[in-house]
Design a protein around this motif. Structure first.
Motif, short mmCIF file in Angstrom:
data_model
loop_
_atom_site.label_atom_id
_atom_site.label_comp_id
_atom_site.label_asym_id
_atom_site.label_seq_id
_atom_site.Cartn_x
_atom_site.Cartn_y
_atom_site.Cartn_z
N CYS A 70 0.85 -1.19 0.00
CA CYS A 70 0.00 0.00 0.00
C CYS A 70 0.88 1.24 0.00
O CYS A 70 2.07 1.16 0.28
N LEU A 71 0.28 2.34 -0.34
CA LEU A 71 0.97 3.63 -0.30
C LEU A 71 0.25 4.50 0.70
O LEU A 71 -0.82 5.04 0.40
N PRO A 72 0.79 4.63 1.92
CA PRO A 72 0.14 5.52 2.89
C PRO A 72 0.31 6.96 2.41
O PRO A 72 1.37 7.34 1.91
N GLU A 73 -0.75 7.75 2.56
CA GLU A 73 -0.71 9.14 2.12
C GLU A 73 -0.72 10.06 3.33
O GLU A 73 -1.17 9.67 4.41
N GLU A 74 -0.24 11.26 3.15
CA GLU A 74 -0.11 12.21 4.24
C GLU A 74 -1.43 12.55 4.92
O GLU A 74 -1.47 12.90 6.09
N ASP A 75 -2.54 12.44 4.18
CA ASP A 75 -3.84 12.82 4.74
C ASP A 75 -4.51 11.68 5.51
O ASP A 75 -5.67 11.78 5.88
N GLY A 76 -3.78 10.57 5.74
CA GLY A 76 -4.34 9.46 6.51
C GLY A 76 -5.11 8.46 5.68
O GLY A 76 -5.83 7.62 6.22
N THR A 77 -4.97 8.52 4.37
CA THR A 77 -5.58 7.54 3.47
C THR A 77 -4.48 6.61 2.95
O THR A 77 -3.30 6.84 3.19
N TRP A 78 -4.89 5.57 2.24
CA TRP A 78 -3.95 4.62 1.65
C TRP A 78 -4.35 4.36 0.20
O TRP A 78 -5.54 4.31 -0.11
N LEU A 79 -3.36 4.15 -0.66
CA LEU A 79 -3.62 3.72 -2.03
C LEU A 79 -3.32 2.22 -2.12
O LEU A 79 -2.33 1.75 -1.57
N LEU A 80 -4.20 1.51 -2.82
CA LEU A 80 -3.97 0.10 -3.14
C LEU A 80 -3.91 -0.03 -4.65
O LEU A 80 -4.75 0.52 -5.36
#
Length: 157
Positions: A70-80
């Motif tokens: 996953c790619l954790p994002e600065e805004d507290g979301t994640w990309l899959l």
């Protein structure tokens, strides 16, 4: 991991041989290590950030646990990234999220309820660029997949 070792692993990860073997080996190892460390560690996270997705099965309605990069994002979301190692079909977990977007991820030992959203258009293009910067083999996966790789953003709920 040292830069040279990371480059070697990325080169191997981009091969068709890796795509044939990895889907059978990597998730099984990750599930075992995740269970033994009570959710604190994923073996594949030595290369990429990782989480375990628990989603409702699209056909069965049963919970399905899948270790994923996953790619954790600065805004507290994640990309899959639904790369499926560059194989032709979409991974099953992505169909699960399309049908049942409410899911949960185990992230650094915490279980977090999330809602998945399939990315399209400009938003997808920006996310794809970030994914390829993090893990260049994604470009090779896309080149041979014969389909547009699905990208999801997971937002805490």
């Amino acid at each position: 991991m040292k830069a040279y070792g990371r480059r070697v692993v990325q080169k191997v990860s981009a091969t068709r041989g890796f795509a044939r073997v990895a889907p059978h080996v990597v998730p099984a190892l990750d599930r075992t290590v995740h269970r033994l460390t009570r959710g604190k560690l994923l073996l594949s996270a030595r290369m990429l950030p990782g989480a375990v997705l628990t989603a409702t099965g699209a056909r069965t309605g049963l919970p399905r646990r899948t270790p994923l990069a996953c790619l954790p994002e600065e805004d507290g979301t994640w990309l899959l990234v639904g790369s499926n190692f560059g194989r032709p079909g979409h991974p099953a977990w992505s169909a699960n999220l399309l049908k049942h977007p409410e899911a949960e991820i185990s992230w650094r030992g915490r279980d977090i309820p999330v809602r998945a959203r399939l990315l399209t258009g400009t938003e997808r293009a920006r996310a794809w660029a970030a994914a390829v910067r993090l893990w260049p083999p994604y470009a090779a996966y896309q080149a041979r997949a014969g389909r547009e790789i699905r990208l999801f953003r997971l937002e805490p709920r």
